[in-house]
Design a protein around this motif. Sequence first.
Motif, PDB file in Angstrom:
ATOM      1  N   UNK A 277       0.837  -1.194   0.000  1.00 25.06           N
ATOM      2  CA  UNK A 277       0.000   0.000   0.000  1.00 25.06           C
ATOM      3  C   UNK A 277       0.880   1.255   0.000  1.00 25.06           C
ATOM      4  N   UNK A 278       0.726   2.072  -1.032  1.00 27.34           N
ATOM      5  CA  UNK A 278       1.507   3.307  -1.160  1.00 27.34           C
ATOM      6  C   UNK A 278       0.836   4.179  -2.214  1.00 27.34           C
ATOM      7  N   UNK A 279       0.645   5.478  -1.958  1.00 28.07           N
ATOM      8  CA  UNK A 279      -0.049   6.333  -2.919  1.00 28.07           C
ATOM      9  C   UNK A 279       0.534   6.288  -4.330  1.00 28.07           C
ATOM     10  N   UNK A 280       1.846   6.102  -4.434  1.00 30.84           N
ATOM     11  CA  UNK A 280       2.468   6.073  -5.749  1.00 30.84           C
ATOM     12  C   UNK A 280       2.035   4.906  -6.618  1.00 30.84           C
ATOM     13  N   UNK A 281       1.564   3.830  -5.968  1.00 30.93           N
ATOM     14  CA  UNK A 281       1.172   2.635  -6.717  1.00 30.93           C
ATOM     15  C   UNK A 281      -0.342   2.563  -6.956  1.00 30.93           C
ATOM     16  N   UNK A 282      -1.093   3.373  -6.216  1.00 31.15           N
ATOM     17  CA  UNK A 282      -2.549   3.252  -6.229  1.00 31.15           C
ATOM     18  C   UNK A 282      -3.205   3.424  -7.604  1.00 31.15           C
ATOM     19  N   UNK A 283      -2.659   4.263  -8.514  1.00 34.32           N
ATOM     20  CA  UNK A 283      -3.323   4.384  -9.820  1.00 34.32           C
ATOM     21  C   UNK A 283      -3.481   3.056 -10.562  1.00 34.32           C
ATOM     22  N   UNK A 284      -2.598   2.095 -10.319  1.00 33.00           N
ATOM     23  CA  UNK A 284      -2.745   0.783 -10.974  1.00 33.00           C
ATOM     24  C   UNK A 284      -4.006   0.088 -10.462  1.00 33.00           C
ATOM     25  N   UNK A 285      -4.204   0.106  -9.148  1.00 30.37           N
ATOM     26  CA  UNK A 285      -5.396  -0.514  -8.571  1.00 30.37           C
ATOM     27  C   UNK A 285      -6.653   0.284  -8.921  1.00 30.37           C
ATOM     28  N   UNK A 286      -6.516   1.603  -9.009  1.00 25.68           N
ATOM     29  CA  UNK A 286      -7.634   2.446  -9.419  1.00 25.68           C
ATOM     30  C   UNK A 286      -8.056   2.112 -10.844  1.00 25.68           C
ATOM     31  N   UNK A 287      -7.085   1.890 -11.714  1.00 20.90           N
ATOM     32  CA  UNK A 287      -7.391   1.514 -13.101  1.00 20.90           C
ATOM     33  C   UNK A 287      -8.214   0.227 -13.134  1.00 20.90           C
ATOM     34  N   UNK A 288      -7.866  -0.714 -12.266  1.00 23.77           N
ATOM     35  CA  UNK A 288      -8.624  -1.966 -12.185  1.00 23.77           C
ATOM     36  C   UNK A 288     -10.047  -1.695 -11.715  1.00 23.77           C
ATOM     37  N   UNK A 289     -10.196  -0.885 -10.662  1.00 18.17           N
ATOM     38  CA  UNK A 289     -11.520  -0.588 -10.112  1.00 18.17           C
ATOM     39  C   UNK A 289     -12.390   0.165 -11.108  1.00 18.17           C
ATOM     40  N   UNK A 290     -11.776   0.955 -11.975  1.00 18.35           N
ATOM     41  CA  UNK A 290     -12.520   1.723 -12.979  1.00 18.35           C
ATOM     42  C   UNK A 290     -12.829   0.903 -14.227  1.00 18.35           C
TER      43      UNK A 290
ATOM     44  N   UNK B 189       6.976   5.392 -11.117  1.00 21.13           N
ATOM     45  CA  UNK B 189       5.650   5.640 -10.568  1.00 21.13           C
ATOM     46  C   UNK B 189       5.527   6.997  -9.878  1.00 21.13           C
ATOM     47  N   UNK B 190       6.468   7.278  -8.967  1.00 22.15           N
ATOM     48  CA  UNK B 190       6.321   8.481  -8.152  1.00 22.15           C
ATOM     49  C   UNK B 190       7.624   8.835  -7.458  1.00 22.15           C
ATOM     50  N   UNK B 191       7.687  10.078  -7.020  1.00 17.16           N
ATOM     51  CA  UNK B 191       8.770  10.519  -6.143  1.00 17.16           C
ATOM     52  C   UNK B 191       8.134  10.930  -4.822  1.00 17.16           C
ATOM     53  N   UNK B 192       8.887  10.865  -3.657  1.00 16.54           N
ATOM     54  CA  UNK B 192       8.360  11.238  -2.348  1.00 16.54           C
ATOM     55  C   UNK B 192       9.387  11.013  -1.256  1.00 16.54           C
ATOM     56  N   UNK B 193       9.170  11.123   0.368  1.00 14.56           N
ATOM     57  CA  UNK B 193      10.053  11.009   1.469  1.00 14.56           C
ATOM     58  C   UNK B 193      11.521  11.219   1.080  1.00 14.56           C
ATOM     59  N   UNK B 194      11.917  12.630   0.586  1.00 17.52           N
ATOM     60  CA  UNK B 194      13.307  12.976   0.257  1.00 17.52           C
ATOM     61  C   UNK B 194      13.709  12.450  -1.093  1.00 17.52           C
ATOM     62  N   UNK B 195      14.540  11.410  -1.136  1.00 21.00           N
ATOM     63  CA  UNK B 195      15.113  10.898  -2.395  1.00 21.00           C
ATOM     64  C   UNK B 195      14.313   9.724  -2.959  1.00 21.00           C
ATOM     65  N   UNK B 196      13.203   9.375  -2.325  1.00 23.99           N
ATOM     66  CA  UNK B 196      12.487   8.173  -2.741  1.00 23.99           C
ATOM     67  C   UNK B 196      11.994   8.268  -4.182  1.00 23.99           C
ATOM     68  N   UNK B 197      12.260   7.235  -4.937  1.00 20.43           N
ATOM     69  CA  UNK B 197      11.740   7.083  -6.291  1.00 20.43           C
ATOM     70  C   UNK B 197      11.160   5.682  -6.387  1.00 20.43           C
ATOM     71  N   UNK B 198       9.894   5.604  -6.770  1.00 19.92           N
ATOM     72  CA  UNK B 198       9.224   4.309  -6.874  1.00 19.92           C
ATOM     73  C   UNK B 198       9.141   3.870  -8.324  1.00 19.92           C
ATOM     74  N   UNK B 199       9.457   2.600  -8.560  1.00 21.42           N
ATOM     75  CA  UNK B 199       9.580   2.102  -9.931  1.00 21.42           C
ATOM     76  C   UNK B 199       8.807   0.798 -10.108  1.00 21.42           C
ATOM     77  N   UNK B 200       8.555   0.463 -11.361  1.00 23.93           N
ATOM     78  CA  UNK B 200       7.954  -0.822 -11.711  1.00 23.93           C
ATOM     79  C   UNK B 200       9.037  -1.696 -12.326  1.00 23.93           C
TER      80      UNK B 200
END
Length: 199
Positions: A8-21, A75-86
């Motif tokens: 669970x992380x806001x940066x990943x949520x659009x993938x699950x949102x796409x499924x729900x939509x 996916x997203x950037x956040x908490x300082x240097x954090x970069x989230x990837x697939x």
Amino acid sequence: PMAFGASAWPGYEPVYLAHDLGYFQDVNLRLDSYPDPAAAEDSFRSGKVQLAALPLERALLLRRDVPDVKIILLFSTGPGKRLDVLVTRDPVIGQYHRELQQLLQGWRKALDYVHAQPDKAEKAMARREGITPEKYRALSQGVELYSFERDQRDMIGEPPPVSSVIEAAQRDLLNQGKLRVGMDTSMLVDSTLLAEARK
């Protein structure tokens, strides 16, 4: 089906949102949820999922044991240097090429929905995480979702512009002793799918 795993992380949520939509109705795709990034990483390592959403540092450490791991999306950037990837494995890009293209399309449409209907999107994403919209909003502070266009801009090139960010993260891991040997970070990035979407 092609399986995607994330915590669970806001940066990943659009993938699950796409499924729900309903954006993945024609995609042979399974979405799995994990309690933390380590569990998602373990599932990827063991082959239970072909795709995993992870912080960049975990993707770099993962490459020690999975040499053919590739970053295919930011996916997203956040908490300082954090970069989230697939991440995925090199053979998966060929084996599930159509499904990956559809995944990117659905994710892109979900981002459009987030911008067009922010309140509805926030409520839906908060509901999936089992928290209030207010708490989700607080959790999202400082998290910036990558746009499709920004992904293309940062991922495509020789070397890709994002390489400098990956190199900096690798230097940090080397200095901390978490990595023993560095690598050509441009080899970690595969922008095939994003480049195809540009055409």
